[in-house]
Structure formats: C-alpha cells, structure tokens
Design an enzyme around this catalytic site. Sequence first.
Site, PDB file in Angstrom:
ATOM      1  CG  ASP A 264      19.921 -23.961 -32.452  1.00  0.00           C
ATOM      2  OD1 ASP A 264      20.222 -23.093 -33.306  1.00  0.00           O
ATOM      3  OD2 ASP A 264      20.666 -24.252 -31.498  1.00  0.00           O
TER       4      ASP A 264
ATOM      5  CD  GLU B 184      19.393 -18.098 -37.310  1.00  0.00           C
ATOM      6  OE1 GLU B 184      20.047 -17.504 -36.443  1.00  0.00           O
ATOM      7  OE2 GLU B 184      18.201 -17.850 -37.534  1.00  0.00           O
TER       8      GLU B 184
ATOM      9  CD  GLU C 287      21.116 -10.831 -31.757  1.00  0.00           C
ATOM     10  OE1 GLU C 287      20.304 -11.359 -32.544  1.00  0.00           O
ATOM     11  OE2 GLU C 287      22.319 -10.636 -32.058  1.00  0.00           O
TER      12      GLU C 287
END
Length: 381
Positions: A166, A169, A325
């Site tokens: 996905d 990963e 992130e």
Amino acid sequence: MAATPRTDLRNVLDTSRALITTLQEPNGAYPASPSFSAYRGYCWLRDGAFIADGVSAVGAIDSATAFFDWCQRVIVRYEDRIGEIVAAAAAGDPLADEAMLPARFTFSGELGHDEWWDFQLDGYGTWLWAADAHARRHGLDPRRWRRGAELTVDYLLSSWQRPCFDWWEEHDEHVHISTLGCVAAGLRAAADGSLIGLDRASDARATADAVVDEILTRGVSDGHLVKWVGAKTVDASLSAVIAPLGVFASDSHITERTLAAVERELCVQDGVHRFRADTFYGGGRWPLLSCFLGLAHAARGDRERARQLLDWAVSTVSEEGTLPEQVDGHLLFPDRRAEWVERWGDVANPLLWSHAMVLRLAAQLDEFEHTPDVTEGQASA
C-alpha cells in the site's frame, strides 16, 4: 485551535514552494526527503506526483512539468520490462512481484539497490492523474508525455487486480482501496484527456469503470470505504480517493460516510493518523493526511473544516520552517517509537510531500495568492 495568522501562513507557503523547487533535481526528480536516511537519493512516483500537483497549483509550472518529463523518461527506459509484464499477464502466468516495476527510483531513473517494499501500483495511476491535471490547469499539451502514459496504461491494465504494497509499504498480501482509487483516477484521466491515443482510451475507460465497481463491491463496509478488500476499518489515504483524485462524487453517500469514519477513527485534534494499527515511529499524526482530509472537506463545501485542518498542518512547522512526515503527541504506540529512531534516526524533516500538501490545500482555499513566473509560463507553453 485558533486560525493561523495570514502572515505566518504566508511564510510557510512561501518557504514550502521555495524548498520544493530548490531541492528538485536538475532532471526533474523530487527527493522524498533530502536528509532522512531511508529516503535519501530516491524519488517516489506517488509522492512526486502529489508534490508536482501541489507546486502546479501555486504556479510553479516548470517545476511540475520537469517532474512529469522525468516520469516519461523513467517509464520509457523500462519499456521492455513492461512488455514482459504485460505479455506474461496475458498468458496467464504473471511475473513475480520482484519483477514488477518499483514504487521508487534513484534520481537518475535506476532501480534501487537497497532492500525495499517496492511493488506498488498507486504511483503509476497517480502520475497519470497529476500530469493530466497539470496540463488542464495551465493549458499545456500533455502529448509530450504520451509514450510514458501509454506504457503506464498498459502496465495498469495488465496488473491492477494484483495484491501489492500500500501507500505505506505494508501488507502486500492485500488489494488496497486507496491503490485502486489511484489506478481508477489515472486511467480516467488518461482516457478523458490527451495523454493517450484513441486506441487505448476505450480500454482505459472501461477498466477504470471496472476498478470503481471493484471498490464498490469489495471495498465498502457499513457504507464507507475500507483499508483493503475484506477489511472493516479505514485508512487515512482514503481521503485522497475523494479529493483531489475525485473518484467518487463529493456529495455521495459513500463520501460522507468515509469522511465521517476517518474523522471518528483517525483524527485527533485536527491531526490525522494513518491507521489504527500504525506502529511506525509510534504511530504519529501526519500533516499531509490532515491536508488530504481538508481537501475532501473542501470538495464537499466545508471550507471551515478544511481551514482547521490546514491550520493544524501548518502548526507542525519547525523553527527552521520545515514540515515533518509526522509528529509526536497522541502516539498510538509510544513504546514503538524508539526502535525506529534507532533504525533510521529522527522522523523525516523536511518531507517534501508534507510541504506540497499544505500548498495544495491552501491553493484550494484561495490562501495562496500567486502569479506564475513569466519564464515558467513561456517555457512550458
């Protein structure tokens, strides 16, 4: 939370555009993160496509065009491999996952030498969708990317039903609904625009319809989209299927129920987790996912909620003006954070995808006032 002052927002937006365009490689590749150990030296088709869409939306025309030029060169470079994949699938003897195209390439377009969870289909649909959106937005001729688009369509037509990793990963044993959404959006864009010729357009359009039927038949539970075929829970990447990918109408029942489920299960104080079982760096909240959720709300006309989500994403900016992130606080599995720090170092910061999604949502909310550079407009006409 209180709305971000316009001056602070403008600083983050200006920094984001400058950071992305400055860090872009001369050949058009976008680094996922210039400093994070596991990402350094690589460009992802998925991340890069969303990054290009973000800077395209705020007028960095040449930057986005250069990225799609890079995609074209990389895909054409592996034309023979795509031919082998398509032929094997047609013969009923598909190649092993290890022989499929990767999710990421080196900046020079080579296959990576590091072990990675590479077989992902989402990026191949996403770059088609983003290239078409960029061309439409700025009145460009997408036929400059035709050969790469044709090969990508052939690849997706042959392989879209296969399980693969996905967005994150993970879980290559499943067929992921956000991956199918990226494939459907890319095939639709290719069929309805000028990326491919008429000889492929009908097949691309028919397959896009088949992908959507698959989602509706096997990717829905309790009226909302789910993480993968057979699941009950949601993944925050599903917001992107609604907007900006536009696979489902913004006023549909499935859109309403999906956004409600993401808000209920994954959103904490306007920050959005990837999924409930996420242990990566302890399972923090991702600014880019708040932006995807904001885009989906904006598509439904709820600009107030979209602005709240944008404000939270902007609030994660570091003192240096960079966006990460993910962030600590409200970790799903705080005891799992240390193992990732030991393995790869601190969380990726800056992450260009985070910066791009802030730009994209701000542009959607008319918060980024810009005029395309004259040289950009002339160079890309």
